[in-house]
Design a protein around this motif. Structure first.
Motif, PDB file in Angstrom:
ATOM      1  N   GLU A   1       0.846  -1.207   0.000  1.00 45.82           N
ATOM      2  CA  GLU A   1       0.000   0.000   0.000  1.00 45.82           C
ATOM      3  C   GLU A   1       0.873   1.245   0.000  1.00 45.82           C
ATOM      4  O   GLU A   1       1.849   1.327   0.758  1.00 45.82           O
ATOM      5  CB  GLU A   1      -0.909  -0.020   1.235  1.00 45.82           C
TER       6      GLU A   1
ATOM      7  N   TRP B   1       0.645   5.606  -0.082  1.00 47.91           N
ATOM      8  CA  TRP B   1      -0.054   6.891  -0.055  1.00 47.91           C
ATOM      9  C   TRP B   1       0.932   7.976  -0.456  1.00 47.91           C
ATOM     10  O   TRP B   1       2.112   7.917  -0.095  1.00 47.91           O
ATOM     11  CB  TRP B   1      -0.594   7.182   1.343  1.00 47.91           C
TER      12      TRP B   1
ATOM     13  N   ARG C   1      -3.130  10.608  -3.168  1.00 43.36           N
ATOM     14  CA  ARG C   1      -3.384   9.344  -3.837  1.00 43.36           C
ATOM     15  C   ARG C   1      -3.189   8.205  -2.838  1.00 43.36           C
ATOM     16  O   ARG C   1      -2.289   8.255  -1.993  1.00 43.36           O
ATOM     17  CB  ARG C   1      -2.406   9.103  -5.003  1.00 43.36           C
TER      18      ARG C   1
ATOM     19  N   GLU D   1      -3.175   3.757  -2.971  1.00 45.70           N
ATOM     20  CA  GLU D   1      -3.306   2.522  -3.751  1.00 45.70           C
ATOM     21  C   GLU D   1      -2.915   1.351  -2.879  1.00 45.70           C
ATOM     22  O   GLU D   1      -1.847   1.354  -2.251  1.00 45.70           O
ATOM     23  CB  GLU D   1      -2.433   2.564  -5.001  1.00 45.70           C
TER      24      GLU D   1
ATOM     25  N   THR E   1      -2.712  -2.943  -2.855  1.00 45.92           N
ATOM     26  CA  THR E   1      -2.779  -4.206  -3.603  1.00 45.92           C
ATOM     27  C   THR E   1      -2.647  -5.379  -2.651  1.00 45.92           C
ATOM     28  O   THR E   1      -1.724  -5.423  -1.828  1.00 45.92           O
ATOM     29  CB  THR E   1      -1.673  -4.270  -4.664  1.00 45.92           C
TER      30      THR E   1
ATOM     31  N   THR F   1      -6.412  -4.753  -6.572  1.00 37.72           N
ATOM     32  CA  THR F   1      -5.836  -3.426  -6.379  1.00 37.72           C
ATOM     33  C   THR F   1      -6.960  -2.406  -6.249  1.00 37.72           C
ATOM     34  O   THR F   1      -7.878  -2.382  -7.076  1.00 37.72           O
ATOM     35  CB  THR F   1      -4.918  -3.046  -7.551  1.00 37.72           C
ATOM     36  N   SER F   2      -6.884  -1.589  -5.193  1.00 38.94           N
ATOM     37  CA  SER F   2      -7.903  -0.570  -4.915  1.00 38.94           C
ATOM     38  C   SER F   2      -7.231   0.792  -4.881  1.00 38.94           C
ATOM     39  O   SER F   2      -6.139   0.938  -4.318  1.00 38.94           O
ATOM     40  CB  SER F   2      -8.580  -0.854  -3.572  1.00 38.94           C
ATOM     41  N   ARG F   3      -7.918   1.800  -5.446  1.00 36.95           N
ATOM     42  CA  ARG F   3      -7.316   3.136  -5.555  1.00 36.95           C
ATOM     43  C   ARG F   3      -8.308   4.206  -5.138  1.00 36.95           C
ATOM     44  O   ARG F   3      -9.517   4.063  -5.364  1.00 36.95           O
ATOM     45  CB  ARG F   3      -6.852   3.406  -6.987  1.00 36.95           C
TER      46      ARG F   3
ATOM     47  N   SER G   1      -8.409   8.663  -5.183  1.00 36.24           N
ATOM     48  CA  SER G   1      -7.834   9.987  -5.391  1.00 36.24           C
ATOM     49  C   SER G   1      -8.986  10.984  -5.343  1.00 36.24           C
ATOM     50  O   SER G   1     -10.122  10.612  -4.988  1.00 36.24           O
ATOM     51  CB  SER G   1      -7.068  10.068  -6.720  1.00 36.24           C
TER      52      SER G   1
ATOM     53  N   THR H   1     -12.714   6.651  -7.325  1.00 31.29           N
ATOM     54  CA  THR H   1     -12.385   5.304  -6.872  1.00 31.29           C
ATOM     55  C   THR H   1     -12.251   4.360  -8.064  1.00 31.29           C
ATOM     56  O   THR H   1     -12.932   4.509  -9.081  1.00 31.29           O
ATOM     57  CB  THR H   1     -13.470   4.740  -5.935  1.00 31.29           C
TER      58      THR H   1
END
Length: 661
Positions: free
Chosen positions: A588, A590, A601, A603, A605, A622-624, A626, A634
């Motif tokens: 992860e 940031w 940001r 992210e 995984t 994977t999650s994002r 911003s 998202t």
């Protein structure tokens, strides 16, 4: 020879035909002399998930004549279906059906307890509020009575980064396959159904940025009277759920008991930092009193037992925290000791005259020493030396203390502020400054100033207008030693724990109007909380690859960007009895650029591996997150592999309007 048997899988069929998978530890002789039972009900997989901690506890319960029933909720582990969210009405209704099923079994005496930590600690209280007839008592660990303000989503209107982290975790967890050794040839069909239909939880959570009916559901603090059974509520000062025990005894009263240790987010018999608690002994006594009417006096325990931290220092790993246990027979609202800012700018007892106004605009990366909101290990997940974050904060502190000061409860900060913009966040930290300057965080609180009058109907600030605000900091139990100083640190950023607002405004604080109230310990007695006899209670699995943990902060001095990285690898381990081999990796990152809150940001995984001889699956999710000035952005992706062949891929992508955040 063990005086119990283990039923590796028992199917519990619900009214709608859904089968839930249960693992049961059955005391010897239960068929002839029915026994009480304890349910733990989770989505974290009884096989390849929580088996280590289950196998540390339920055999002990069974040896004491208490059946243990560990159930995978719908759509998780080997249970049928697809999960539909956190603590949903369907989940809680299923829980009530499970309790009725247990009570109706010929080996059951009809009395059921429910316990759990985190998710299981939440839903045991929420199920109790529905009053299933056979439920007689609960033990809730690291849980909440307020889903909006005391969980991993929002905190007083601030958006916690843990919300993305947890959505990513659940996307990874729920993408895993059931075990073919239990469900047979259906495993792939069940797996594909989950992969196709599992939700990305963050999408639902971002639709509810205020404390609306979504968060009121399951928040038992909105109507404590719904819970009528005795409850033992446990937490640790090093965890994010530290407020719940005191709130529970205040709201539930009666036979509710609170136990608060120095711990992270773990069961107390194997938690860190030490000292630990003999959770097994505590729990067995609790169940014997309320599930088989044993007159053992647990109802006469102090209503609150708390470990008072005695000046622990930040460390690379906090193995054991200095302190002492106290008991309060009845919890009452603490007497508050007031501090203000005196004419020399010091934090001092009484109402202060102040030193005029102070302008504050913290660097956006202030907060890298905050640790994680949700802590699992006593290392860099805990708050570090606060001097790192104090450099970007407005700081007031006392003179060295002539006498020790001891507190238990929630500090309260009141101050008059004016802002350059309509929206701003504010963070406040209570800090113990050691004689050598080392700074230990004792408590903290955050507030989205638009939520200053409540979380249901936030309202923007009027730029330039002085406004009185109150921040209630998290509960603490702490002794400041003679020669130490009490510090108040205030910042307009606390990243990455809380995400920034759409702009980066400054605040003007009137120091004459600043008041810090600290909750005095008050009347108490020293108590003994026994430690477990077994210092290493977790079973040993076969290790094929060691685990690894890394955390780092990188600042790019050329463009002002700070990156905060978390890497966790559980290692590859095999259960010695069933052969299931598992590994989970979290990576992860940031990032934020100072001066630009819209550069934020995140992210995360997750790679999850399950295998045994002749069978292997892997998922990568994977999650994002911003943002723009007006929207949260998202996206997520899940890929699934059977062996080395990709058999499934799905993507999520949505935008959500920012609601005064």
């Amino acid at each position: 020879m063990a005086r119990f048997t283990v039923i590796e899988n028992e199917w519990i069929t619900l009214k709608d035909g859904t089968r839930l998978a249960a693992r049961i530890w059955m005391p010897e002789g239960a068929a002839d002399q029915p026994v009480p039972a304890v349910l733990e009900y989770l989505p974290y997989r009884k096989r390849g998930g929580t088996s280590l901690r289950d196998e540390s506890t339920y055999p002990v319960f069974a040896e004491a004549g208490i059946a243990g029933v560990r159930v995978d909720i719908r759509g998780s582990g080997e249970s049928d279906g697809v999960i539909d969210g956190e603590y949903t009405p369907r989940e809680l209704s299923d829980g009530c059906e499970i309790i009725a099923w247990i009570a109706a079994q010929p080996w059951s005496n009809g009395n059921v307890g429910v316990m759990g930590i985190s998710w299981g600690g939440f839903n045991c209280l929420q199920v109790a509020a529905l009053r299933p007839p056979a439920l007689k008592a609960v033990i809730s660990i690291a849980s909440t009575v307020d889903r909006y303000n005391d969980d991993i989503h929002y905190k007083n209107g601030c958006h916690l980064s843990a919300q993305l982290s947890w959505a990513a975790t659940m996307l990874g967890y729920q993408s895993r396959s059931p075990d073919p050794a239990i469900v047979g040839e259906r495993w792939k069909e069940m797996w594909l159904e989950r992969l196709e239909n599992e939700p990305f939880f963050l999408e639902e959570w971002l639709q509810h940025q205020r404390r609306d009916a979504f968060w009121q559901h399951g928040s038992i603090g909105d109507n404590f009277s719904d819970v009528a059974v005795p409850a033992m509520v446990i937490a640790g000062w090093a965890d994010g759920y530290r407020n719940t025990p005191l709130k529970a005894v205040e709201g539930l009263g009666g036979n509710t008991k609170a136990l608060i240790g120095p711990w992270v987010h773990k069961y107390p018999h194997f938690a860190w930092p030490k000292p630990r608690s003999d959770f097994h002994g505590e729990a067995i006594a609790w169940w014997n009193r309320w599930l088989r009417a044993e007159n053992n006096g647990v109802e006469h325990l102090p209503q609150v037992r708390a470990y008072i931290l005695d000046g622990p220092r930040p460390a690379l790993r906090r193995e054991e925290d200095p302190g002492f246990w106290i008991g309060k027979d009845r919890w009452t609202t603490p007497q508050m000791q007031a501090f203000g800012i005196d004419g020399q700018g010091r934090l001092a007892t009484g109402a202060g005259e102040g030193v005029g106004s102070a302008y504050l605009r913290s660097p956006l990366d202030t907060g890298v020493a905050a640790g994680e909101w949700f802590t699992l290990k006593p290392d860099a997940e805990l708050a570090g030396d606060q001097r790192i974050d104090d450099a970007g904060s407005l700081v007031f502190e006392t003179s060295p203390l002539a006498e020790a000061q001891t507190y238990l409860g929630q500090p309260v900060l009141t101050l008059d502020v004016s802002c350059d913009a309509e929206l701003a966040n504010l963070a406040a930290r209570l800090v113990d400054v050691h004689p050598d300057g080392t700074a230990t965080r004792v408590s903290f609180g955050v507030l989205n100033l638009a939520h200053r009058d409540g979380n249901a109907a936030p309202k923007p600030l009027v730029p330039g207008e002085k406004t009185k605000i109150t921040i209630v900091l998290d509960a603490c139990g702490y002794r400041f030693k003679p020669g130490h100083r009490i510090r108040l640190s205030i910042s307009t950023a606390y990243w990455p724990m809380i995400l920034p607002g759409p702009t980066d405004p400054g605040l003007t604080i009137d120091t004459a109007g600043l008041s810090l109230a600290l909750p005095l310990l008050g009347k108490h007695e020293p108590v003994t909380v026994p430690e477990p006899e077994n210092p290493d209670p977790l079973p040993k699995y076969l290790s094929h690859l060691p685990g690894e943990t890394r955390r780092s902060v990188e600042r790019d001095l050329t463009d002002g960007t700070t990156r905060y990285r978390i890497y966790e690898d559980t290692g590859l381990s095999e259960h010695p009895d069933n052969g299931l081999t598992t590994q989970e990796i979290r990576d992860e990152v940031w990032s934020i650029t100072n001066g630009d809150p819209l550069s934020m940001r995140g992210e995360s995984t997750w790679t999850c591996i399950e295998k045994r001889e002749g069978w292997s699956i892997r998922t990568v999710s994977t999650s994002r997150l911003s943002c723009t000035r007006t929207e949260w952005l998202t996206s997520a992706e899940v890929r699934a592999y059977e062996g080395d062949v990709e058999i499934f891929r799905k993507t999520f992508e949505k935008k959500f309007a920012r609601d005064l955040m």
